[in-house]
Write an enzyme that holds these catalytic residues in place. Structure first.
Site, mmCIF file in Angstrom:
data_model
loop_
_atom_site.group_PDB
_atom_site.id
_atom_site.type_symbol
_atom_site.label_atom_id
_atom_site.label_comp_id
_atom_site.label_asym_id
_atom_site.label_seq_id
_atom_site.Cartn_x
_atom_site.Cartn_y
_atom_site.Cartn_z
ATOM 1 N N MET A 104 6.358 -49.240 -17.000
ATOM 2 C CA MET A 104 6.685 -48.938 -18.399
ATOM 3 C C MET A 104 7.693 -47.799 -18.404
ATOM 4 O O MET A 104 7.349 -46.643 -18.662
ATOM 5 C CB MET A 104 5.424 -48.566 -19.155
ATOM 6 N N HIS A 151 27.848 -28.854 1.003
ATOM 7 C CA HIS A 151 27.000 -27.686 1.292
ATOM 8 C C HIS A 151 27.398 -26.535 0.387
ATOM 9 O O HIS A 151 28.584 -26.309 0.215
ATOM 10 C CB HIS A 151 27.173 -27.269 2.749
HETATM 11 P P1 FAD Z 1 9.920 -48.926 -27.197
HETATM 12 O O1 FAD Z 1 10.806 -47.812 -26.811
HETATM 13 O O2 FAD Z 1 8.482 -48.637 -27.365
HETATM 14 O O3 FAD Z 1 10.524 -49.512 -28.549
HETATM 15 C C1 FAD Z 1 9.886 -50.493 -29.273
HETATM 16 C C2 FAD Z 1 10.385 -50.463 -30.703
HETATM 17 O O4 FAD Z 1 9.960 -51.650 -31.367
HETATM 18 C C3 FAD Z 1 9.836 -49.302 -31.535
HETATM 19 O O5 FAD Z 1 10.900 -48.621 -32.142
HETATM 20 C C4 FAD Z 1 8.943 -49.977 -32.567
HETATM 21 O O6 FAD Z 1 8.955 -49.320 -33.813
HETATM 22 C C5 FAD Z 1 9.605 -51.335 -32.693
HETATM 23 N N1 FAD Z 1 8.716 -52.411 -33.177
HETATM 24 C C6 FAD Z 1 7.491 -52.747 -32.694
HETATM 25 N N2 FAD Z 1 7.027 -53.836 -33.334
HETATM 26 C C7 FAD Z 1 7.963 -54.175 -34.257
HETATM 27 C C8 FAD Z 1 8.068 -55.215 -35.197
HETATM 28 N N3 FAD Z 1 7.134 -56.160 -35.327
HETATM 29 N N4 FAD Z 1 9.172 -55.259 -35.982
HETATM 30 C C9 FAD Z 1 10.147 -54.324 -35.854
HETATM 31 N N5 FAD Z 1 10.113 -53.341 -34.963
HETATM 32 C C10 FAD Z 1 9.038 -53.268 -34.155
HETATM 33 N N6 FAD Z 1 10.337 -43.544 -19.569
HETATM 34 C C11 FAD Z 1 11.289 -43.164 -18.688
HETATM 35 O O7 FAD Z 1 11.908 -44.014 -18.055
HETATM 36 N N7 FAD Z 1 11.603 -41.840 -18.516
HETATM 37 C C12 FAD Z 1 10.953 -40.863 -19.184
HETATM 38 O O8 FAD Z 1 11.260 -39.683 -19.012
HETATM 39 C C13 FAD Z 1 9.936 -41.232 -20.095
HETATM 40 N N8 FAD Z 1 9.265 -40.290 -20.797
HETATM 41 C C14 FAD Z 1 8.302 -40.667 -21.677
HETATM 42 C C15 FAD Z 1 7.602 -39.681 -22.352
HETATM 43 C C16 FAD Z 1 6.603 -40.019 -23.244
HETATM 44 C C17 FAD Z 1 5.856 -38.928 -23.982
HETATM 45 C C18 FAD Z 1 6.317 -41.398 -23.495
HETATM 46 C C19 FAD Z 1 5.279 -41.779 -24.485
HETATM 47 C C20 FAD Z 1 7.014 -42.390 -22.816
HETATM 48 C C21 FAD Z 1 8.001 -42.033 -21.894
HETATM 49 N N9 FAD Z 1 8.698 -42.994 -21.160
HETATM 50 C C22 FAD Z 1 9.656 -42.609 -20.264
HETATM 51 C C23 FAD Z 1 8.443 -44.430 -21.339
HETATM 52 C C24 FAD Z 1 9.518 -45.045 -22.252
HETATM 53 O O9 FAD Z 1 9.520 -44.377 -23.488
HETATM 54 C C25 FAD Z 1 9.253 -46.522 -22.439
HETATM 55 O O10 FAD Z 1 9.144 -47.150 -21.182
HETATM 56 C C26 FAD Z 1 10.382 -47.180 -23.223
HETATM 57 O O11 FAD Z 1 10.537 -46.580 -24.483
HETATM 58 C C27 FAD Z 1 10.125 -48.675 -23.402
HETATM 59 O O12 FAD Z 1 11.169 -49.233 -24.114
HETATM 60 P P2 FAD Z 1 10.985 -50.552 -24.990
HETATM 61 O O13 FAD Z 1 12.331 -50.860 -25.510
HETATM 62 O O14 FAD Z 1 10.270 -51.571 -24.224
HETATM 63 O O15 FAD Z 1 10.007 -50.145 -26.181
HETATM 64 P P1 NAI Z 2 -0.204 -43.154 -16.380
HETATM 65 O O1 NAI Z 2 -0.584 -44.531 -16.055
HETATM 66 O O2 NAI Z 2 0.985 -42.546 -15.743
HETATM 67 O O3 NAI Z 2 -1.419 -42.159 -16.050
HETATM 68 C C1 NAI Z 2 -2.692 -42.321 -16.603
HETATM 69 C C2 NAI Z 2 -3.674 -41.550 -15.744
HETATM 70 O O4 NAI Z 2 -4.900 -41.500 -16.437
HETATM 71 C C3 NAI Z 2 -3.943 -42.223 -14.394
HETATM 72 O O5 NAI Z 2 -3.822 -41.270 -13.374
HETATM 73 C C4 NAI Z 2 -5.370 -42.740 -14.535
HETATM 74 O O6 NAI Z 2 -6.083 -42.751 -13.322
HETATM 75 C C5 NAI Z 2 -5.942 -41.738 -15.521
HETATM 76 N N1 NAI Z 2 -7.089 -42.228 -16.280
HETATM 77 C C6 NAI Z 2 -7.267 -43.444 -16.825
HETATM 78 N N2 NAI Z 2 -8.444 -43.504 -17.479
HETATM 79 C C7 NAI Z 2 -9.025 -42.286 -17.329
HETATM 80 C C8 NAI Z 2 -10.247 -41.719 -17.772
HETATM 81 N N3 NAI Z 2 -11.115 -42.422 -18.490
HETATM 82 N N4 NAI Z 2 -10.514 -40.438 -17.440
HETATM 83 C C9 NAI Z 2 -9.636 -39.699 -16.702
HETATM 84 N N5 NAI Z 2 -8.468 -40.199 -16.268
HETATM 85 C C10 NAI Z 2 -8.160 -41.465 -16.575
HETATM 86 O O7 NAI Z 2 -0.107 -43.130 -17.976
HETATM 87 P P2 NAI Z 2 0.493 -42.052 -18.971
HETATM 88 O O8 NAI Z 2 0.627 -40.735 -18.308
HETATM 89 O O9 NAI Z 2 -0.318 -42.147 -20.199
HETATM 90 O O10 NAI Z 2 1.931 -42.625 -19.263
HETATM 91 C C11 NAI Z 2 2.080 -43.924 -19.865
HETATM 92 C C12 NAI Z 2 3.344 -44.571 -19.437
HETATM 93 O O11 NAI Z 2 4.474 -43.883 -19.937
HETATM 94 C C13 NAI Z 2 3.454 -44.624 -17.938
HETATM 95 O O12 NAI Z 2 3.400 -45.974 -17.550
HETATM 96 C C14 NAI Z 2 4.782 -44.057 -17.606
HETATM 97 O O13 NAI Z 2 5.533 -44.944 -16.838
HETATM 98 C C15 NAI Z 2 5.476 -43.820 -18.943
HETATM 99 N N6 NAI Z 2 6.031 -42.478 -18.897
HETATM 100 C C16 NAI Z 2 7.053 -42.238 -18.030
HETATM 101 C C17 NAI Z 2 7.563 -40.981 -17.893
HETATM 102 C C18 NAI Z 2 8.640 -40.754 -16.900
HETATM 103 O O14 NAI Z 2 9.247 -41.715 -16.451
HETATM 104 N N7 NAI Z 2 8.952 -39.526 -16.542
HETATM 105 C C19 NAI Z 2 7.078 -39.854 -18.675
HETATM 106 C C20 NAI Z 2 5.977 -40.201 -19.532
HETATM 107 C C21 NAI Z 2 5.514 -41.480 -19.634
#
Ligand code: FAD
Ligand code: NAI
Length: 468
Positions: free
Chosen positions: A320, A446
């Site tokens: 994701m 470097h």
């Molecule tokens: P989304 O970005 O979730 O977009 C889906 C969109 O669809 C939304 O705008 C929603 O409103 C819209 N939508 C849903 N249903 C409908 C509908 N029926 N009609 C119209 N619109 C609709 N990933 C990274 O690679 N690097 C990071 O640093 C990173 N940091 C993150 C930090 C946090 C706190 C979180 C929560 C996630 C992070 N992620 C990161 C994960 C990343 O945000 C997601 O993997 C990414 O946004 C997925 O893109 P997407 O296009 O699949 O969906």
């Molecule tokens: P995550 O899958 O990275 O981590 C969830 C953690 O919660 C795991 O270590 C799991 O073992 C633990 N967990 C699950 N159930 C639990 C329980 N009942 N009690 C205690 N621990 C439990 O999911 P997270 O951090 O919520 O992120 C969601 C997604 O968003 C990820 O798939 C990540 O790829 C994406 N994301 C990516 C970022 C990035 O690329 N830098 C930044 C933030 C999010």
């Protein structure tokens, strides 16, 4: 309106897919239910979290390392209102950028919830209840994901919160419990720990960032404890959380089965994300989501069981991640246009934006062992890097894993300064099927942090690292 492609959702998957469709001459529309484009990533994910990570890092450095650099500051304090306002401004700049790109590429956009009437007809329901109907030869579902909730632990969005609320707190909490030692828990936990919050991470597994190479989680946990005072409750099973006034009490079972309770101002639940398909009307076109994770099944061309209906990003299988969603957006656009694109799913980098940063690509040591692949490993610690000494970023290491016979690089795992940017070098090398020797013989400027990659590659080829 009649379109070649209607994209539902404007996150990194949807907006990139729409732009690539338009570039290829396809008449394209995007349906987005929120007021701004960019999805989770731009609004409540990647971008705002990195804005707060950067702000909190400045504060932490000013408070803890500036004096060593010979810089003395007086009356240092956090202005949370301003920190959040700057983050909001960064988000606004980025989401406005997508509006500009849609206009530039002549993409029509519709604000409202998109749902299937049939496989070629999308109903857009606006917030005022009015509707509009779009005809589409092809549909790309890019509706993303939402935070997963634990069934026994209701999220009240006030004291028991998800990442979304954690991005808009009005105060620096005195204490915080983070459930889940994954990417969100550690990034947002770091933000608040740097600002002075006592952060306790409760993780179910024995290791944080458990899907990455085991060495990385071990080192990250050590450093976060040392530099930020973060506490880790590993192998603990959360059993519940209750709120009384401004205090949350989280209960968990220790690995020995004893019950403990932790009190804090806030509890962030970060135990993963679930695919989001509510309101899409998938049943109208005969698509059934998977039982576990609610993901939409797709074939190798990212097409669902319905011809002409594709799905990408968080709503389907795989990592994701924003960059994975973007590449899938491009892939589907090019497939619809009749091209034969390719995504190398083995080489999607994973990054954790803590400090030190953690970044990884390819197979981990654990996976290589499991697959029975013979490999060589070479590591180089940042404490031996001149550049890292100069910036006082000496925690961490880079590890190169290469095939024992052919020397082809099979995995690169790093924790250290600017690892998020450095991993690109490893991805490119692996995309071109480089050997460890290829990286080792490539001239690296470097003094840079990237020299550590060269040294780790040298270490992997006959233990030839120079500076250790
Ligand atoms: P989304 O970005 O979730 O977009 C889906 C969109 O669809 C939304 O705008 C929603 O409103 C819209 N939508 C849903 N249903 C409908 C509908 N029926 N009609 C119209 N619109 C609709 N990933 C990274 O690679 N690097 C990071 O640093 C990173 N940091 C993150 C930090 C946090 C706190 C979180 C929560 C996630 C992070 N992620 C990161 C994960 C990343 O945000 C997601 O993997 C990414 O946004 C997925 O893109 P997407 O296009 O699949 O969906
Ligand atoms: P995550 O899958 O990275 O981590 C969830 C953690 O919660 C795991 O270590 C799991 O073992 C633990 N967990 C699950 N159930 C639990 C329980 N009942 N009690 C205690 N621990 C439990 O999911 P997270 O951090 O919520 O992120 C969601 C997604 O968003 C990820 O798939 C990540 O790829 C994406 N994301 C990516 C970022 C990035 O690329 N830098 C930044 C933030 C999010």
């Amino acid at each position: 309106m009649q379109y070649d492609v209607v994209v539902i959702g404007s996150g990194p998957g949807g907006y990139v897919g729409a732009i690539r469709c338009a570039q290829l001459g396809l008449k394209t529309a995007v349906v987005e239910k929120y007021k701004t484009f960019g999805g989770t990533c731009l609004n409540v994910g990647c971008i705002p979290s990195k804005a707060l990570l950067d702000s909190s890092e400045h504060y932490h450095n000013a408070a803890h390392t500036f004096t060593t650099h010979g810089i003395n500051l007086k009356d240092l304090k956090v202005d949370m209102k301003q920190m959040i306002a700057r983050k909001d401004d960064v988000v606004a700049q980025n989401t406005a950028g997508i509006t500009y790109l849609f206009k530039k590429n002549k993409i029509d956009s519709y604000e409202g919830v998109g749902s299937f009437v049939d496989k070629n007809t999308i109903l857009v329901t606006k917030t005022d209840g009015t509707t509009e109907t779009l005809s589409a030869k092809n549909v790309i579902i890019a509706t993303g994901s939402k935070p997963t909730a634990l069934p026994f632990l209701p999220i009240d969005k006030k004291r028991i919160i998800t990442s979304t609320e954690a991005l808009t707190l009005k105060e620096v909490p005195k204490s915080m419990v983070v459930i889940g030692g994954g990417v969100i828990g550690l990034e947002l936990g770091s933000v608040y720990a740097r600002l002075g919050t006592k952060v306790s991470v409760v993780e179910f597994l024995p290791s944080i960032i458990g899907t990455m190479d085991a060495g990385l989680g071990k080192e990250l946990q050590r450093v976060l404890k040392k530099t930020l005072g973060m506490e880790f409750y590993m192998g603990h099973k959360v059993t519940g959380a209750t709120t009384k006034g401004k205090t949350v009490t989280v209960t968990a079972d220790t690995p020995k089965g004893e019950s403990i309770s932790l009190e804090a101002d806030y509890c962030i639940v970060a135990v993963g994300r679930t695919a989001y398909t509510e309101g899409l009307g998938l049943d109208k076109i005969g698509i059934t989501v998977e039982e576990r994770g609610k993901k939409i099944p797709v074939n190798e061309h990212l097409e669902t069981s319905v011809k002409g209906v594709y799905a990408i990003g968080d709503v389907i299988k795989g990592a994701m991640l924003a960059h994975k969603a973007e590449d899938e957006g491009t892939y589907v656009a090019e497939t619809i246009a009749g091209q034969k694109p390719h995504i190398n799913y083995n080489l999607i980098p994973g990054v954790v934006y803590t400090w030190p940063e953690v970044a990884s690509v390819g197979l981990t040591e654990e996976q290589l062992k499991e697959k029975g692949i013979k490999y060589k490993a070479g590591s180089f610690p940042f404490k031996a890097s001149g550049r890292a000494k100069a910036s006082m970023d000496t925690d961490g290491f880079i590890k190169v894993l290469a095939d024992a016979d052919t020397d082809e690089v099979l995995g690169v795992h790093m924790i250290g300064p600017r690892a998020a940017d450095m991993i690109a070098e490893a991805v490119i090398a692996m995309e071109f099927r480089a050997s460890a020797e290829d990286i080792a013989r490539t001239c690296h400027a470097h003094p840079t942090y990237t020299e550590a990659l060269k040294e780790a590659a040298l270490a992997a080829t006959d233990n030839r690292a120079i500076h250790i």
